[in-house]
Design a protein around this motif. Structure first.
Motif, PDB file in Angstrom:
ATOM      1  N   CYS B 202       0.766  -1.287   0.091  1.00 59.90           N
ATOM      2  CA  CYS B 202      -0.007  -0.070  -0.066  1.00 59.90           C
ATOM      3  C   CYS B 202       0.927   1.094   0.012  1.00 59.90           C
ATOM      4  CB  CYS B 202      -0.919  -0.060   1.020  1.00 59.90           C
ATOM      5  SG  CYS B 202      -0.265   0.151   2.710  1.00 59.90           S
ATOM      6  N   TYR B 203       0.388   2.258  -0.384  1.00 63.32           N
ATOM      7  CA  TYR B 203       0.979   3.588  -0.654  1.00 63.32           C
ATOM      8  C   TYR B 203       0.196   4.773   0.253  1.00 63.32           C
ATOM      9  CZ  TYR B 203       3.547   1.084  -3.825  1.00 63.32           C
ATOM     10  OH  TYR B 203       4.137  -0.097  -4.626  1.00 63.32           O
ATOM     11  N   LEU B 204       1.031   5.297   0.969  1.00 64.91           N
ATOM     12  CA  LEU B 204       0.433   6.584   1.630  1.00 64.91           C
ATOM     13  C   LEU B 204       1.000   7.834   1.531  1.00 64.91           C
ATOM     14  CD1 LEU B 204       0.441   4.271   4.777  1.00 64.91           C
ATOM     15  CD2 LEU B 204      -1.438   5.591   4.238  1.00 64.91           C
ATOM     16  N   ILE B 205       0.181   8.972   1.228  1.00 68.80           N
ATOM     17  CA  ILE B 205       0.834  10.130   1.067  1.00 68.80           C
ATOM     18  C   ILE B 205       0.013  11.255   1.966  1.00 68.80           C
ATOM     19  CG2 ILE B 205      -0.552  10.686  -0.987  1.00 68.80           C
ATOM     20  CD1 ILE B 205       1.868  12.166  -2.135  1.00 68.80           C
ATOM     21  N   TRP B 206       0.908  11.972   2.394  1.00 71.67           N
ATOM     22  CA  TRP B 206       0.043  12.854   3.323  1.00 71.67           C
ATOM     23  C   TRP B 206      -0.194  14.308   2.510  1.00 71.67           C
ATOM     24  CZ3 TRP B 206       3.308   9.440   5.341  1.00 71.67           C
ATOM     25  CH2 TRP B 206       3.222   9.155   6.696  1.00 71.67           C
ATOM     26  N   LYS B 207      -1.466  14.838   2.636  1.00 71.88           N
ATOM     27  CA  LYS B 207      -1.963  15.858   1.712  1.00 71.88           C
ATOM     28  C   LYS B 207      -0.990  17.103   2.213  1.00 71.88           C
ATOM     29  CE  LYS B 207      -6.554  17.432   0.522  1.00 71.88           C
ATOM     30  NZ  LYS B 207      -7.744  17.615   0.851  1.00 71.88           N
ATOM     31  N   TYR B 208      -0.523  17.322   3.168  1.00 70.95           N
ATOM     32  CA  TYR B 208       0.105  18.516   3.606  1.00 70.95           C
ATOM     33  C   TYR B 208       1.573  18.123   4.118  1.00 70.95           C
ATOM     34  CZ  TYR B 208      -4.391  20.403   3.335  1.00 70.95           C
ATOM     35  OH  TYR B 208      -5.924  20.865   2.718  1.00 70.95           O
ATOM     36  N   GLN B 209       2.555  19.097   3.814  1.00 66.97           N
ATOM     37  CA  GLN B 209       3.874  18.953   4.394  1.00 66.97           C
ATOM     38  C   GLN B 209       4.951  17.961   3.842  1.00 66.97           C
ATOM     39  OE1 GLN B 209       3.233  21.768   5.625  1.00 66.97           O
ATOM     40  NE2 GLN B 209       4.530  22.366   7.494  1.00 66.97           N
ATOM     41  N   ASN B 210       4.506  16.788   4.096  1.00 69.17           N
ATOM     42  CA  ASN B 210       5.558  15.744   3.735  1.00 69.17           C
ATOM     43  C   ASN B 210       5.554  15.456   2.330  1.00 69.17           C
ATOM     44  OD1 ASN B 210       5.974  15.445   6.542  1.00 69.17           O
ATOM     45  ND2 ASN B 210       4.427  13.866   6.669  1.00 69.17           N
ATOM     46  N   ASN B 211       6.820  15.721   1.798  1.00 72.34           N
ATOM     47  CA  ASN B 211       7.017  15.446   0.199  1.00 72.34           C
ATOM     48  C   ASN B 211       7.500  14.026   0.048  1.00 72.34           C
ATOM     49  OD1 ASN B 211       9.521  15.959   1.337  1.00 72.34           O
ATOM     50  ND2 ASN B 211      10.224  17.074  -0.420  1.00 72.34           N
ATOM     51  N   TYR B 212       6.818  13.142   0.374  1.00 72.57           N
ATOM     52  CA  TYR B 212       7.147  11.551   0.200  1.00 72.57           C
ATOM     53  C   TYR B 212       6.027  10.868  -0.064  1.00 72.57           C
ATOM     54  CZ  TYR B 212       7.384  11.461   5.347  1.00 72.57           C
ATOM     55  OH  TYR B 212       7.216  11.698   6.615  1.00 72.57           O
ATOM     56  N   ILE B 213       6.359   9.608  -0.417  1.00 69.67           N
ATOM     57  CA  ILE B 213       5.088   8.543  -0.275  1.00 69.67           C
ATOM     58  C   ILE B 213       5.692   7.474   0.332  1.00 69.67           C
ATOM     59  CG2 ILE B 213       3.743   6.956  -2.060  1.00 69.67           C
ATOM     60  CD1 ILE B 213       4.275   8.929  -4.236  1.00 69.67           C
ATOM     61  N   ILE B 214       4.750   6.932   1.368  1.00 71.98           N
ATOM     62  CA  ILE B 214       5.516   5.562   2.049  1.00 71.98           C
ATOM     63  C   ILE B 214       4.972   4.573   1.403  1.00 71.98           C
ATOM     64  CG2 ILE B 214       4.804   4.273   4.235  1.00 71.98           C
ATOM     65  CD1 ILE B 214       6.624   6.660   4.697  1.00 71.98           C
ATOM     66  N   LYS B 215       5.701   3.419   1.356  1.00 74.09           N
ATOM     67  CA  LYS B 215       5.389   2.117   0.524  1.00 74.09           C
ATOM     68  C   LYS B 215       5.476   1.128   1.958  1.00 74.09           C
ATOM     69  CE  LYS B 215       6.745  -1.279  -2.961  1.00 74.09           C
ATOM     70  NZ  LYS B 215       7.671  -1.735  -3.807  1.00 74.09           N
ATOM     71  N   MET B 216       4.305   0.579   2.080  1.00 71.44           N
ATOM     72  CA  MET B 216       4.098  -0.171   3.175  1.00 71.44           C
ATOM     73  C   MET B 216       3.783  -1.617   2.985  1.00 71.44           C
ATOM     74  SD  MET B 216       1.687   0.624   6.572  1.00 71.44           S
ATOM     75  CE  MET B 216       2.422   2.074   7.266  1.00 71.44           C
ATOM     76  N   ASP B 217       4.175  -2.626   3.636  1.00 71.41           N
ATOM     77  CA  ASP B 217       3.634  -4.039   3.500  1.00 71.41           C
ATOM     78  C   ASP B 217       2.647  -4.296   4.397  1.00 71.41           C
ATOM     79  OD1 ASP B 217       4.671  -4.676   5.790  1.00 71.41           O
ATOM     80  OD2 ASP B 217       6.279  -5.927   5.183  1.00 71.41           O
ATOM     81  N   GLY B 218       2.146  -5.590   4.011  1.00 66.73           N
ATOM     82  CA  GLY B 218       0.705  -6.077   4.657  1.00 66.73           C
ATOM     83  C   GLY B 218       1.126  -6.087   6.354  1.00 66.73           C
ATOM     84  N   ASN B 219       2.645  -6.086   6.710  1.00 71.26           N
ATOM     85  CA  ASN B 219       2.563  -6.038   8.425  1.00 71.26           C
ATOM     86  C   ASN B 219       2.771  -4.748   8.698  1.00 71.26           C
ATOM     87  OD1 ASN B 219       2.652  -9.319   8.223  1.00 71.26           O
ATOM     88  ND2 ASN B 219       4.607  -8.879   7.233  1.00 71.26           N
ATOM     89  N   GLY B 220       2.493  -3.728   8.187  1.00 71.43           N
ATOM     90  CA  GLY B 220       2.658  -2.504   8.709  1.00 71.43           C
ATOM     91  C   GLY B 220       4.169  -1.726   8.722  1.00 71.43           C
ATOM     92  N   GLN B 221       5.065  -2.658   7.916  1.00 75.37           N
ATOM     93  CA  GLN B 221       6.539  -2.121   7.945  1.00 75.37           C
ATOM     94  C   GLN B 221       6.670  -1.454   6.603  1.00 75.37           C
ATOM     95  OE1 GLN B 221       8.838  -3.295  10.114  1.00 75.37           O
ATOM     96  NE2 GLN B 221       7.104  -4.090  11.097  1.00 75.37           N
ATOM     97  N   ILE B 222       7.417  -0.412   7.116  1.00 73.45           N
ATOM     98  CA  ILE B 222       7.723   0.637   5.852  1.00 73.45           C
ATOM     99  C   ILE B 222       8.911   0.146   5.034  1.00 73.45           C
ATOM    100  CG2 ILE B 222       8.547   3.009   5.275  1.00 73.45           C
ATOM    101  CD1 ILE B 222       7.096   4.033   8.083  1.00 73.45           C
TER     102      ILE B 222
END
Lengths: 72, 327
Positions: B202-222
Motif C-alpha cells: 500500500c502507498y500513503l501520502i500526506w496531503k500536507y507538508q511531507n513530500n514523500y510517499i510511504i510504501k508499506m507492506d501487509g505487516n505495517g512495515q515501511i
C-alpha cells in the motif's frame, strides 16, 4: 435543633445525589451529541473541495460550534 | 597549458553530458481528450462524492451525501447502486472509502464506525466495527484490511493506519500522528491518502507538508520512503488561525496508482490566493521522478486511472472521463 439541622442537611445531600445523577448522564449524552456533530462537521469540511484556507475557516467554525454546544 | 586545456575540455564535456541528461529526464507534457460518458450531453453529478475507483471494467463512486455506492459500466451506464441512509446491513451513514478485492466491495461506513463487505452485485456479506471513524480502506488480502483514521485532537496515542482481519480483529496499527500546537493544523497535518497496488503493497501520502510517499507492506512495515521529485509543484499558503498565521505546504489533493505509476493532483492557487486542486496531474514513477505532466482542461479533486483513461470529479462534483492523447 442541631439534630434537625443535621437531618435536613443529610436529606438535602442525599436528594442532591439523586438529582445530580440523571443530570450528569443527560450531560454526558448531550456532550456525545456535541462531539458527534463536531466530527461530522470536520469530515464535511475535510472531504469538501474548499480551498485550504477555506477548510481552515470551516474547521474553526466546527470548533466554535462545538464550544457553544458543550457550554449551553 | 595543455593541462588547463584538458581540464577545460573535461568540464565542457561534463556540462554537456549533464545538459543532455537533464533534457532526457524532462517530463513529457500529455494532453487529454474528454470522452462522452454514458451517451449523455451533461456530465453526471454526485452529491458529495468522496472516493472513486475503477476495477474490473466498472467505475465505483462513493456518493457520501446520498449514502450510496454507484457502479457504472465502462460504457458509462449505471449498472447498480448500493445502500441508503441508516445503520442496517445495506445502509450507510456517510460512507467515505471503498476498495475492491476478489469480487468483493469493502466500504468504510464512517459514522456507523464500520467496514462493510458486499459482493460485486451489492449483496451484504458482513462487516466489522472499528473503534474509530474509518476513512479510507485498502484491502491487501482478506486478512489484511487497512483502514485510515482521522485522528481527533481529543485523544492521544491514536495511529493513522489500522489493519484488521476479516473478523474485524485488529492485526496491527502504524504511523504516529504528526504533533501540532494548534488543533486545526494537527487535523490538516494528519490527513493521509491510502492506495494499494496488486503487488500487495500500500502507498500513503500526506496531503500536507511531507513530500514523500510511504510504501508499506501487509505487516505495517515501511518498505520505502519515496521522495517526490525536487521539481514536484507543492504550494504553500498562510493559514488564518486563532494564534496567528501559519504557513502550510499542500502536496497533493488526491492520487491514483496505476501500473507502477503514481498520478498526483497537484495544488494550485485560485484567484483569491487560496490553494485548490490544480489543472495538472503529475505522473511519477516508482522512484518518485516526474515522468509526465498531464494538462487538464479543468481541475479535478478526485481521480482514478485505468491505462490511458482518466476518470475524475471536478470542483462542481461532476464526473469527467478523459483519454490521454498521444498514447
Amino acid at each position: 435543633m442541631k439534630k434537625a439541622l443535621a437531618l435536613t442537611l443529610s436529606v438535602l445531600f442525599i436528594l442532591s445525589i439523586f438529582l445530580l445523577i440523571p443530570t450528569s448522564s443527560k450531560a454526558a449524552t448531550k456532550a456525545d451529541i456535541c462531539w458527534d456533530d463536531w466530527a461530522r462537521c470536520r469530515t464535511r469540511a475535510l472531504e469538501s473541495d474548499l480551498g485550504v484556507v477555506r477548510t481552515t475557516l470551516a474547521l474553526t467554525v466546527c470548533d466554535v460550534a462545538l464550544a457553544r454546544c458543550l457550554m449551553f | 597549458m595543455s593541462n588547463i586545456t584538458v581540464a577545460a575540455r573535461t568540464i565542457i564535456l561534463i556540462l554537456l553530458a549533464s545538459i543532455i541528461n537533464l533534457k532526457a529526464d524532462e517530463p513529457i507534457i500529455l494532453r487529454v481528450k474528454e470522452i462522452n460518458w454514458g451517451n449523455s450531453s451533461d456530465n453526471l453529478f454526485f452529491y458529495r462524492p468522496s472516493t472513486m475507483l475503477f476495477a474490473q471494467e466498472e467505475l465505483y463512486i462513493v456518493e457520501s451525501g446520498e449514502n450510496k455506492i454507484r457502479i457504472y459500466g465502462s460504457d458509462g451506464q449505471l449498472k447498480r447502486s448500493i445502500g441508503r441512509k441508516g445503520s442496517g446491513p445495506e445502509e450507510f451513514d456517510t460512507p467515505i472509502g471503498l476498495d475492491f478485492y476478489e469480487d468483493q466491495i469493502y466500504v468504510s461506513d464512517s459514522f456507523n464506525n464500520m467496514i462493510k463487505i458486499f459482493d460485486k452485485y451489492g449483496k451484504y456479506l458482513g462487516g466489522f466495527k472499528t473503534n474509530f471513524t474509518p476513512v479510507q480502506v485498502a484491502v491487501l488480502n482478506k486478512e489484511k484490511i487497512l483502514v485510515t483514521n482521522r485522528p481527533s485532537p481529543r485523544f492521544s496515542s491514536e495511529k493513522l493506519v489500522y489493519c484488521f482481519n476479516s473478523n474485524g480483529k485488529l492485526q496491527w496499527k502504524a504511523l504516529d500522528t504528526c504533533p501540532a500546537s494548534d488543533h486545526i493544523v494537527y487535523t490538516l497535518l494528519n490527513e493521509i491518502i491510502l492506495k494499494k497496488d496488486p503487488s500487495g503493497y500500500c502507498y500513503l501520502i500526506w496531503k500536507y507538508q511531507n513530500n514523500y510517499i510511504i510504501k508499506m507492506d501487509g505487516n505495517g512495515q515501511i518498505i520505502e520512503k519515496i521522495m517526490l521529485d525536487f521539481r514536484y509543484p507543492s504550494k504553500s499558503v498562510d493559514l488564518p488561525l486563532k494564534s496567528g498565521r501559519q504557513k502550510i505546504t499542500c502536496v497533493c489533493w488526491s492520487f491514483a496508482r496505476d501500473k507502477e505509476n503514481f498520478y498526483l493532483i497537484a495544488p494550485d492557487y485560485d484567484q483569491d490566493g487560496d490553494l485548490r486542486p490544480g489543472k495538472e496531474i503529475i505522473k511519477l514513477n516508482e522512484k518518485g521522478q516526474i515522468t509526465a505532466i498531464i494538462k487538464l482542461p479543468l481541475a479535478l479533486r478526485l481521480l482514478t486511472v485505468n491505462g490511458k483513461f482518466l476518470y475524475g470529479i471536478d470542483s462542481e462534483d461532476k464526473l469527467h472521463a478523459f483519454q490521454l492523447e498521444g498514447t
